[in-house]
Design a protein around this motif. Structure first.
Motif, short mmCIF file in Angstrom:
data_model
loop_
_atom_site.label_atom_id
_atom_site.label_comp_id
_atom_site.label_asym_id
_atom_site.label_seq_id
_atom_site.Cartn_x
_atom_site.Cartn_y
_atom_site.Cartn_z
N ALA A 109 -29.77 -40.44 2.61
CA ALA A 109 -29.46 -39.07 4.04
C ALA A 109 -28.13 -39.13 4.33
N ILE A 110 -28.64 -40.80 5.17
CA ILE A 110 -26.88 -40.43 6.19
C ILE A 110 -25.74 -40.09 4.99
N THR A 111 -25.32 -40.46 3.91
CA THR A 111 -24.02 -39.91 3.10
C THR A 111 -23.80 -38.36 2.97
N GLY A 112 -25.21 -38.09 2.54
CA GLY A 112 -25.35 -36.60 2.65
C GLY A 112 -25.15 -35.89 3.63
N ALA A 113 -25.97 -36.86 4.89
CA ALA A 113 -25.76 -36.01 5.87
C ALA A 113 -23.79 -35.09 6.37
N ILE A 114 -23.64 -36.99 5.99
CA ILE A 114 -21.71 -36.20 6.31
C ILE A 114 -20.92 -35.10 5.69
N LEU A 115 -21.50 -35.96 3.90
CA LEU A 115 -21.28 -34.58 3.65
C LEU A 115 -21.76 -32.95 4.03
N GLY A 116 -23.12 -33.07 4.36
CA GLY A 116 -23.00 -31.58 4.79
C GLY A 116 -22.56 -30.98 6.08
N VAL A 117 -21.93 -32.49 7.10
CA VAL A 117 -21.39 -31.67 7.95
C VAL A 117 -20.34 -31.36 7.49
N VAL A 118 -19.91 -32.10 6.10
CA VAL A 118 -18.09 -31.12 6.58
C VAL A 118 -18.42 -29.66 5.77
N ILE A 119 -19.44 -29.90 5.07
CA ILE A 119 -19.41 -28.34 4.45
C ILE A 119 -20.27 -27.77 5.33
N ALA A 120 -21.15 -27.90 6.51
CA ALA A 120 -20.85 -27.25 7.92
C ALA A 120 -19.59 -26.58 8.59
N GLY A 121 -19.15 -27.24 8.22
CA GLY A 121 -17.20 -26.77 9.42
C GLY A 121 -17.25 -25.80 8.44
N GLY A 122 -16.81 -26.18 7.05
CA GLY A 122 -16.37 -24.50 6.78
C GLY A 122 -17.49 -23.26 6.86
N GLY A 123 -18.96 -23.97 6.68
CA GLY A 123 -19.75 -22.46 7.24
C GLY A 123 -19.70 -21.72 8.51
N VAL A 124 -19.66 -22.36 9.58
CA VAL A 124 -19.80 -22.05 10.83
C VAL A 124 -18.24 -21.67 11.03
N ARG A 125 -17.17 -21.41 10.52
CA ARG A 125 -16.14 -20.78 10.99
C ARG A 125 -16.96 -18.93 9.65
N LEU A 126 -17.13 -19.39 9.00
CA LEU A 126 -17.77 -18.12 8.22
C LEU A 126 -18.56 -17.26 9.41
N LEU A 127 -19.97 -18.19 9.51
CA LEU A 127 -20.92 -17.27 10.19
C LEU A 127 -20.07 -16.60 11.21
N THR A 128 -19.71 -17.70 12.39
CA THR A 128 -18.62 -17.04 13.43
C THR A 128 -18.24 -15.68 13.73
N ALA A 129 -17.37 -15.52 12.16
CA ALA A 129 -17.27 -13.60 11.96
C ALA A 129 -17.98 -13.51 11.69
#
Lengths: 114, 896
Positions: free
Chosen positions: B412-432
């Motif tokens: 789960a934590i490996t998944g979460a770390i990868l997830g945070v990387v994905i989220a980093g990209g997603g957050v930029r899109l969402l902010t716009a």
């Protein structure tokens, strides 16, 4: 042969401290022998009980350990009481006596007057 | 002291364990030797002496373990061992580990990204000092455009006096100002504020000072506080800005400070000024006119006062002034005032969309976790043997449980770390995306709280997964071993759990798909809406030549501006391909800020009927043809409708239906009316209706057309004018030529909204498109995960039943029958999931009612489409394991 008992939790530390007070610096084998003899072989001390207890006392600062030559010229680890250990022994002995008195009083086969 | 010392010794023990182990072994060896020697002295033969000594020792290894436990931190050491073990186990099944990590990464990533937005925009405390004590007052009334009609200065005074639970009321008047920057003039959003504004709002400067009560009133010099956003955008964060002069509204204004970053409502603003910049704001109209509403009110609750107290006091004041000033409050329009926490009002436009996205992301995580749970259960079944052996070798159930937990935590934590990387990209899109809805979009961060949320999420998933797996119960070990645990059983109870998980996956996927379908249909419906314009080959551009002060107080400037608009029109009309050029304001498909009461000659209002209100728009004779607005009756304006000639107007269909139901409005007379006219340069004279136009969607494609009155551009002040250019084809290609004409004729004027009608329309649709795209991608993700889930569970069931299927086939079942059997097994799950999902969607889609347009929340077309899609995907997913079952060779199966 008398029934063999396992050492009660908490009492072993007291026995070790008392042994070291009476006999002075001593190795693990010596301590085990002394405790078994004093208990008239009713207590059984294996390594798994004795050595963790010694280590615990050492961590708490009540005994200190040093490697020395034994009487028959063998290298062995000798344990001796520290000042803190002496105080601890006095304290625990006192508490133990009080507890023993208390328990004895409770267990005395005496019926209260109605 | 004693405990501290012991604790330190424990910690030291963790790091010095190797040396200590050697020491201990030597000590124990010495003990054994002494015991042996003693036994020999007592007359035993050497072998026997040693054997007895060993017996008495109780086992060297156990002793070493016991001492180790005393020495270090046993918990940490064994957990470290568990982690090492877990990593080793996962390395041996890389496919399993990869699928689980990726599935969880998608689920956790989506949730992390959206949670960071929800937190930044809705949950985080405001940056204002004691921001939770700030309340926003909203004055509304019935009718289009009545949602927020602001307050007049006399009204603000009434609340100051009558509502002691409001400790301070900050006046803030939204305004646009022409800013002369290095790259020409632009209009910026600004706020004109009273001197107490910053004190009430609890905001501090990062540079210089803020406005104070001494900056109020006439006779002071205009000063400017830059918002953090304006400072960055216009001056690149120049730290020497304080004290400099800038040109605003053709006046020189001193920058006195820069404000801390803070959200503004309802619009983002770049600058805050004292009122003196706008002559109008200090005029008697503004200060004394009860219906002259141009002010937003934010107030701070007095110490100890509650929101309820403020609400009841505000309501009491409102009721009193409505009784007292009947002219100012048309009873039919139901004036009302809401007191809303400032933080809530700032998030109100984003709230529904964001919670919808959060819900969708949570659904994706549920589906993902269900899939991982299924994979874990299947792997667990294959590992039964291993688990039983471990239990037999002395691992307690607690220890086994911990082993599983550690393994799942690693996943789960490996998944979460990868997830945070994905989220980093997603957050930029969402902010716009969110910046359209919320002034707090720049507060969105992946910060400690968000990471905490992510960590909590992954630990929760790991815990769930660990407690799903069944372990042999304490005491039942012997029977497990006797039963021959090498059999991959996949016992009935466990399969039931797996099936339940598949049903949940399908149901949740159906709900998500239904939401995605409704939003997609909303978007399609919206782009199909008739704008009311006959063509899209229209280019619009807004060129405000006058500041409001000039327009209101300087007739010569107004005449000069009109002359310049005419020159622009003439030059643009000469461009190749141009068919018509119109002048007017505001531009088509944009709403007008000027909304006034209107009356028809000879028609009285019924008692309690709300006074009709219409938007005021201006148009020159060619405006309607150039914009493609159809004229339904009468004539367009003509060049003879000039200042001094008869007053004429053209109204739209909506207003015609309202004022003249069943009659021909052409030739009838209407007039502007209402108390507020006193404060405008608009007269209440009767005006003859000369034409009726079709309705246009000026308030956005999803808003009903509003009543409109067009006045001839020549008979009205040049409010914000703009140009409308129609070409025979490819109107977008005219942009450079048209722009250079404007630049030449009006070099210092702002040029705004240079857009084709198609682009304006798209702007209205695009937020919905992003919504639909986001939810749809969640939906598609869910479908894929659920399909893998159902296929996986059936494949597992097939492999567990290989023997049984082999027997059936050797007893005469043909492969078709086996195929049907497995398909049936999957079909039942699919049917239950679909049923639950459609039922769930029926309730869930009601929540998004407010985001829909043109479709009902339980639109049957969408629901049927979703069910068919899910069924089709589900059947394909069942087919693969079913085919495998049908190909089982009984001869091979029976032999093995």
């Amino acid at each position: 042969m008398p029934e063999k008992l396992d050492v009660k939790q908490g009492t072993l530390a007291l026995m070790i401290l008392k042994t070291l007070e009476v006999l002075g610096p001593l190795h693990g084998y010596g301590i085990a022998r002394r405790i078994e003899e004093t208990s008239k072989h009713r207590l059984r001390l294996n390594y798994g009980t004795l050595y963790p207890a010694l280590l615990k006392l050492e961590q708490e600062g009540f005994v200190k350990a040093a490697w020395r030559q034994s009487e028959n010229n063998r290298r062995a680890k000798y344990y001796s009481l520290t000042t803190a250990g002496r105080k601890q022994l006095a304290r625990e002995a006192r508490e133990w006596h009080q507890t023993a008195d208390l328990i004895a009083a409770f267990l005395a086969p005496r019926r209260e007057a109605p | 002291m004693r405990h501290l010392r012991a604790a330190l010794a424990h910690i030291a023990g963790v790091f010095t364990s190797h040396r200590a182990d050697d020491d201990l072994r030597e000590e124990l060896q010495a003990h054994l030797d002494m015991a042996t020697a003693e036994n020999i002295r007592r007359g035993m033969p050497p072998d026997e002496a040693r054997r007895q000594a060993m017996l008495a020792s109780g086992g060297l290894t156990q002793a070493v373990e016991a001492v180790r436990d005393q020495r270090g931190l046993p918990w940490i050491e064994s957990v470290a061992a568990d982690i090492r073990y877990a990593l080793r186990a996962l390395r041996h099944s890389p496919a399993f580990a990869a699928v689980v990590v990726i599935t969880l990464a998608l689920g956790i990533g989506a949730n992390t990204a959206i949670f960071s937005v929800v937190r930044g925009v809705l949950l985080k405390p405001l940056p204002h000092r004691d921001g939770d004590r700030l309340v926003y007052l909203r004055h509304s009334m019935d009718g289009p455009g009545g949602a927020n009609i602001l307050f007049s200065v006399p009204e603000v005074r009434d609340f100051r006096q009558g509502a002691p639970s409001l400790a301070g009321i900050a006046e803030y008047s939204p305004w646009t100002l022409v800013f002369q920057g290095q790259d020409g003039a632009v209009r910026i959003n600004a706020g004109l504020v009273t001197g107490n504004y910053f004190e009430v709002m609890g905001l501090s400067p990062v540079l210089g000072r803020l406005t104070e009560p001494g900056d109020d009133g006439p006779g002071v010099s205009p000063v400017l506080v830059l918002t953090h956003e304006g400072w960055m955008k216009r001056f690149g964060g120049d730290s020497s800005i304080v004290g400099k002069q800038v040109t605003l509204e053709k006046q020189s204004v001193t920058v006195i400070g820069v404000l801390q970053p803070a959200p503004f409502f309802p619009n983002r603003v770049e600058a805050l000024l004292n009122m003196v910049i706008s002559e109008h704001h200090l005029s008697a109209f503004m200060v004394e006119g009860r219906t002259h509403r141009m002010t937003e009110m934010v107030a701070r609750l007095a110490p100890g006062a509650s929101l309820e107290q403020a609400r009841s006091q505000v309501a009491a004041v409102s009721a009193r002034i409505q009784r007292e000033f009947t002219d100012a409050y048309d009873p039919g329009s139901h004036h009302r005032i809401a007191v809303i926490p400032f933080r809530e009002v700032i998030g109100e436009r984003a709230r529904l969309t964001l919670w919808l996205l959060m819900g969708a992301a949570a659904f994706v995580l549920i589906i993902a976790a269900a899939n991982v749970a299924n994979l874990t259960l299947m792997r667990g079944a294959r590992r039964e043997h291993e688990i039983v052996v471990r239990a037999a070798l002395g691992a307690g159930v607690g220890r086994l449980r911990r082993l599983l937990l550690v393994e799942n935590l690693v996943l789960a934590i490996t998944g979460a770390i990868l997830g945070v990387v994905i989220a980093g990209g997603g957050v930029r899109l969402l902010t716009a995306l969110v910046a359209r809805y919320s002034p707090r979009a720049d507060e969105i961060r992946l910060d400690g709280v968000v990471f905490g949320f992510t960590l909590a999420l992954s630990v929760m998933v790991a815990l769930l997964l660990s407690f799903l797996a069944s372990l042999p119960r304490e005491g039942s070990l012997a029977s497990s071993i006797l039963a021959g645990a090498h059999r991959i059983s996949g016992n009935l109870g466990k399969q039931r759990l797996q099936r339940a998980l598949v049903v949940v996956q399908i149901a949740v996927t159906v709900v998500l798909l239904a939401g995605a379908g409704l939003l997609t249909r909303t978007m399609i419906r919206l782009s199909d809406v008739d704008t009311g314009l006959r063509t899209e080959e229209v280019l619009t551009m807004q060129v405000p030549l006058l500041t409001p002060t000039e327009m209101l107080f300087n007739p010569a400037a107004d005449a000069a501006a009109k002359e310049r608009y005419d020159r622009m029109r003439d030059e643009m009309a000469a461009l190749p391909g141009v068919v018509d050029v119109g002048i007017g304001s505001p531009l088509p498909l944009r709403s007008s800020g000027v909304r006034l009461e209107v009356k028809a000659e000879g028609k009285a209002l019924a008692v309690g009927e709300a006074a009709p209100r219409a938007e005021l728009r201006t148009a020159n004779p060619d405006f309607f043809r150039a914009s493609g607005i159809p004229l339904l009756r009468g004539r367009p304006f003509s060049t003879t409708d000039r200042q001094g000639s008869g007053n004429v107007v053209i109204i739209n269909q909506t207003l015609a239906d309202r004022l003249f139901p069943g009659e021909d409005p052409v030739g009838k007379r209407i007039a502007w009316t209402g108390d507020v006219l006193r404060f405008t340069p608009i007269s209440g004279d009767w005006r003859t209706v000369v034409g009726v136009t079709g309705n246009t969607r000026d308030g956005g494609l999803d808003a009903e057309p509003r009543p409109v009155v067009f006045m001839p551009f020549a008979q009205m002040l040049a409010i914000g004018g703009g140009l409308v250019i129609r070409a025979d084809s490819n109107v977008a290609a005219l942009v450079p030529a048209a722009t250079s004409i404007v630049r030449r004729i009006a070099p210092t004027a702002p040029l705004e909204n240079v857009m084709t009608v198609a682009e304006i329309k798209d702007q209205s649709v695009s937020p919905r498109r992003v919504n639909a795209a986001l939810i749809s991608s969640f939906g598609i993700l869910a479908v894929i995960i659920a399909a893998v889930g159902i296929a996986g569970v059936l494949a597992f069931s097939v492999s567990a039943r290989t023997n049984e299927i082999g027997i059936r086939m050797s007893l005469g079942a043909d492969s078709g029958r086996v195929l049907r059997m497995i398909l049936g097994e999957g079909g039942v799950l699919l049917a239950i999931g679909l049923g639950l999902g459609v039922g769930g969607a029926f309730f869930a889609t009601r929540v998004i009612h407010g985001l829909l347009f043109g479709v009902a929340p339980h639109d049957p077309v969408t629901f049927i489409g979703v069910a068919v899609t899910m069924a089709a995907v589900g059947i394909v997913a069942c087919w693969i394991p079913a085919l495998r079952a049908a190909r089982i060779d009984p001869a091979i199966t029976m032999r093995s």
